[in-house]
Design an enzyme around this catalytic site. Structure first.
Site, mmCIF file in Angstrom:
data_model
loop_
_atom_site.group_PDB
_atom_site.id
_atom_site.type_symbol
_atom_site.label_atom_id
_atom_site.label_comp_id
_atom_site.label_asym_id
_atom_site.label_seq_id
_atom_site.Cartn_x
_atom_site.Cartn_y
_atom_site.Cartn_z
ATOM 1 C CB THR A 71 19.125 -11.100 -7.611
ATOM 2 O OG1 THR A 71 20.355 -10.681 -7.032
ATOM 3 C CG2 THR A 71 19.394 -11.947 -8.843
ATOM 4 C CB CYS A 90 -7.183 -10.844 -0.188
ATOM 5 S SG CYS A 90 -7.126 -10.028 -1.759
#
Ligand code: PLP
Length: 385
Positions: A237, A331
């Site tokens: 979804t 990161c």
């Protein structure tokens, strides 16, 4: 607070936030539902699709929403390779560059473990690949070339369009990671000649949790996540609030680029660079000499004797002074490993550890830059002492 870490992520544009709020409230429908709540959600997703397509000169049907550019890179690379494997099993070779984002590089490491032959193109001292290396690397066994349009650590532009010509002449597909290009410079899928191209909403003042993959009409692609959404390319979804925000962010980014945001950002970036280099002549811009996006500068700091300065201490002090920058990729910060991008450019570990990345946005002001130039010297003096 002065935020100069926009290559890690950007603040939400106020217009984006406003566009998202209804979808976090009453407009909560599922775009696949047939009733009016569903139809409203579907409409929001399709408006966003048109807007993201228009940012990169694509058609709406060529845009697949994902949860991140990391996912878009995976869908592009793995999805295309699965499709090529079926029809052209002789193509067992893949090409990328040594300076890609970990989202790509770690996937290529995994492809190698799975038996693909991998070429990682080296870069020169300014962070550029040589097209002659690419011409030698790509042959009739090459399935795919994945190249970033702009490097997230240095801002250096890579020749994605030229790489596409080389690859396509030998029947290979081309994936472009345009995460750091879009919203900073004009980004056009036809000019880039890309078969596949990744975007991330949160790098252009949209929300986290939304990415997009452009898939040129006719490009073979297998889904990684099955489901009927996104033309069966990406099940699940849809994240309607984030996608609606992405749509508005893309519209604003396009207007900003067309309105000259690149020139304004580069004036401020150059002022910052000049100020730092004048104050510390031993310092150097990583990627100087190469073409770069207008918002990024990666500087390796040196003391009066030319010795690299520990950038981590500088970063912490800047943070305490309300100025946020980074050492390289977000990161990678926090880890002890030096940047793979800077090492690939031939920097020593000490030089890589002496590097700070300043990345501006269209919201950065001249006053922000002047404050940084005023705050830096005393912090720096204490470190160099
Ligand atoms: N590609 C590049 C060049 C990036 O800079 C980033 C983010 O740092 C990504 C991919 C991954 O984007 P996301 O955070 O949407 O997964």
């Amino acid at each position: 607070m002065i935020y100069l870490d926009n290559n890690a992520t950007t603040p939400l544009a106020p217009e984006v936030r406003n566009a998202m709020l209804p979808h976090l409230g009453d407009a909560f429908g599922n775009p696949s539902s047939p009733h009016s709540a569903g139809m409203a959600a579907k409409q929001a997703v399709s408006e966003a699709r048109a807007s993201v397509a228009s940012l990169i000169g694509a058609r709406a049907a060529e845009i697949t929403f994902t949860a991140s550019a990391t996912e878009a890179n995976h869908l592009a690379i793995l999805g295309a390779l699965r499709a090529v494997e079926e029809t052209q099993p002789q193509r067992t070779h893949v090409v990328t560059t040594a300076v890609e984002h970990p989202a790509t590089l770690m996937l290529f490491d995994d492809l190698e473990r799975q038996g693909w032959t991998v070429t990682r193109l080296p870069v020169d001292a300014a962070g550029r690949i040589a097209l002659s290396d690419l011409r030698v690397a790509v042959d009739e066994t090459t399935a795919l070339v994945s190249i970033m349009a702009a490097n997230n650590e240095t801002g250096v532009l890579l020749p994605a369009a030229e790489a596409a010509d080389v690859a396509q002449a030998r029947g290979a597909l081309v994936h472009v990671d345009a995460v750091q290009l879009a919203g900073r410079l004009p980004t056009d899928v036809d000019a880039l000649n890309a078969d596949l191209l990744s975007l991330s909403a949160h790098k252009l003042h949209g929300p986290k949790g939304a990415g997009a993959l452009y898939v040129r009409k006719g490009t073979p692609l297998h889904p990684l996540i099955h489901g009927h959404q996104e033309r069966r390319r990406r099940g699940g979804t849809e994240n309607v609030p984030a996608i609606a925000g992405f749509g508005v962010a893309a519209r604003l980014a396009r207007a900003a680029v067309e309105g000259g945001a690149a020139a304004s950002m580069s004036i401020l970036r150059d002022r910052l660079e000049r100020g730092i280099l004048a104050a510390w002549p031993g310092s150097r811009v990583n990627g100087a000499g190469a073409e770069r996006v207008p918002n990024t500068t990666s500087i390796r700091f040196a003391d009066g004797h030319g010795h690299p300065i520990e950038a981590e201490a500088l970063l912490m002090r800047l943070d305490r002074a309300g100025i946020q920058v980074s050492m390289g990729a977000a990161c990678a910060s926090g880890g002890n490993e030096p940047s793979h991008v800077l090492l690939a450019m031939g920097l020593s570990r000490a030089e890589a550890a002496a590097t700070l990345r300043f990345s501006l946005s269209r919201y950065t002001t001249a006053a922000d830059i002047d404050t940084v130039l005023t705050e830096l010297p005393p912090l720096f003096a204490r470190l160099a002492a």
